[in-house]
Design a protein around this motif. Structure first.
Motif, mmCIF file in Angstrom:
data_model
loop_
_atom_site.group_PDB
_atom_site.id
_atom_site.type_symbol
_atom_site.label_atom_id
_atom_site.label_comp_id
_atom_site.label_asym_id
_atom_site.label_seq_id
_atom_site.Cartn_x
_atom_site.Cartn_y
_atom_site.Cartn_z
ATOM 1 N N ASP A 103 0.895 -1.282 0.154
ATOM 2 C CA ASP A 103 -0.203 0.081 0.012
ATOM 3 C C ASP A 103 0.918 1.430 -0.034
ATOM 4 N N PRO A 104 0.769 2.093 -1.024
ATOM 5 C CA PRO A 104 1.463 3.516 -0.830
ATOM 6 C C PRO A 104 1.215 4.224 0.461
ATOM 7 N N ALA A 105 0.019 4.076 0.912
ATOM 8 C CA ALA A 105 -0.399 4.848 2.029
ATOM 9 C C ALA A 105 0.359 4.181 3.436
ATOM 10 N N LEU A 106 1.036 3.006 3.491
ATOM 11 C CA LEU A 106 1.456 2.337 4.157
ATOM 12 C C LEU A 106 3.018 2.797 4.780
ATOM 13 N N LEU A 107 3.248 3.101 6.229
ATOM 14 C CA LEU A 107 4.544 3.703 6.583
ATOM 15 C C LEU A 107 5.510 2.619 6.644
#
Lengths: 186, 211
Positions: A103-107
């Motif tokens: 996920d591109p939103a995952l840190l």
């Protein structure tokens, strides 16, 4: 080739992933089948549903053997997570909410400053120490309640102890975890 | 860019319950979405999973009898045709506005502000999008800049996960990725910070009563 009996569980999973080794699969099945069944029964499944879960989980082990990473988890922990997810998915008829590693939103951990990355492994160590320093009675109540999904009343009946004792042990166990782990969160 | 870690986390018992699999569907959705933004709690969940692995390894007995041989034969016969269950649905929509992490993004199915909103107090709205399981109801809570959510009483647990903007309450300040885990039987208020709308995933176990 070494016999199945001489191979570690990690080697058995690797043999399934690399060589599609059915003998290795059979050895894992004999070892983990009863654990999966017992896990399902303890969580309230009937005999037939428990046997279905064994098939379901072991087929997933066969299909997903290449995703097992011994640096991240033991074979027991890996198979537990499959059993947990398949059990929940079958009950809820829906996929268990989980992160998507892509996920591109995952840190990602890689974005953390190096001192925070060191903190992560220290956190795991502290947590493991906290779990291992619980009294056997407190640890058992956590296991029955969280891992086997039992209510406090069921635990009291099963162990033949007063409900108040179950509640006290649970409160002490969670309090101990919280106290031990709280400082790391600041 | 150095990433900003969340400062406010779910209660330890939520992470334990998520790892063991005993946490309800809707709370799991909130915890998993926090995990996407919080490597610290991901490490905790992995450590709890390792504890579960130890408990799991302690279960079960022998499997040498005829019943297990039959089960193994049945499983072996399916190995060549077995297929994995389909993966979790993930959102393929282009994201506009704040980027919400999975698994919530896929469940929302559209950008954060594209919902119908019911105003419950001046500049405070609840979304018409809801999720529900046997114990917990969830929706989005949207607070205009500086808008207070009126004081209310919780007869049951309330959880908030900040998705965009920021707010504060009597316990602290909350920014994107932070979780407010508010125990039952407390009175509570919340105020959005100035600078933009604050939207949270908002979960409630029981009735809420405004004071």
């Amino acid at each position: 080739m070494t016999s199945v009996a001489d191979r570690t569980n990690e080697e058995l999973v690797s043999a399934i992933a690399v060589d599609r080794d059915r003998t290795a699969f059979a050895a894992l099945f004999r070892q983990y089948g009863p654990k999966i069944e017992s896990y399902a029964l303890r969580n309230g499944a009937g005999r037939a549903a428990a046997e279905e879960l064994v098939q379901d989980v072991m087929l997933t082990v066969w299909l997903r053997a290449d995703s097992f990473n011994p640096a991240l988890a033991s074979v027991g922990t890996w198979i537990f997570t499959i059993a947990r997810n398949r059990r929940i998915d079958r009950i809820r008829k829906e996929t268990r909410p989980e992160i998507d590693p892509n996920d591109p939103a995952l840190l990602p951990v890689a974005d953390l400053p190096p001192d925070r990355v060191l903190e992560l492994s220290e956190d795991r160590r502290i947590l493991s120490v906290a779990m291992n320093s619980l009294s056997p009675e407190q640890s058992e109540v956590l296991r029955l309640s969280y891992f086997e999904g039992k209510t406090q009343t069921e635990i009291a009946e099963e162990r033949n102890i007063p409900l108040g004792t179950v509640k006290t042990r649970m409160r002490l166990a969670l309090g101990h975890l919280k106290r031990t782990l709280q400082p790391r969160m600041v | 860019m150095v990433a900003v870690l969340p400062n406010q986390h779910p209660e330890e018992e939520r992470l334990l319950a998520y790892a063991t699999g005993s946490l309800g569907e809707v709370k799991s959705l909130l915890v998993a979405t926090h995990l996407a933004l919080c490597p610290l709690c991901r490490a905790s969940v992995e450590a709890y999973e390792a504890e579960c692995g130890g408990w799991f390894d302690g279960l079960g007995g022998g499997a040498e009898d005829d019943r297990w041989s039959a089960m193994l034969a049945a499983c072996d016969a399916r190995l060549d045709t077995a297929v994995l269950p389909p993966p979790a649905p993930r959102s393929t929509l282009p994201m506009t506005g704040p980027l919400v992490p999975e698994p919530l993004r896929g469940r929302l199915g559209r950008p954060l502000f594209d919902f119908g909103w019911n105003e419950i107090a001046p500049a405070v709205w609840l979304s018409d999008w809801t999720v529900k399981d046997a114990q917990t109801t969830g929706c989005l809570l949207r607070m205009g800049p500086g808008a207070p959510v009126p004081p209310h009483h919780h007869s049951a647990n309330e959880m908030l996960l900040v998705l965009t903007g920021a707010f504060h309450d009597e316990y602290g300040h909350y920014r994107v990725g932070d979780v407010a885990d508010i125990p039952a039987d407390t009175d509570h208020y919340a105020v959005a910070e100035h600078g933009g709308d604050c939207v949270c995933l908002f979960l409630l176990d029981g009735e809420i009563r405004f004071l």
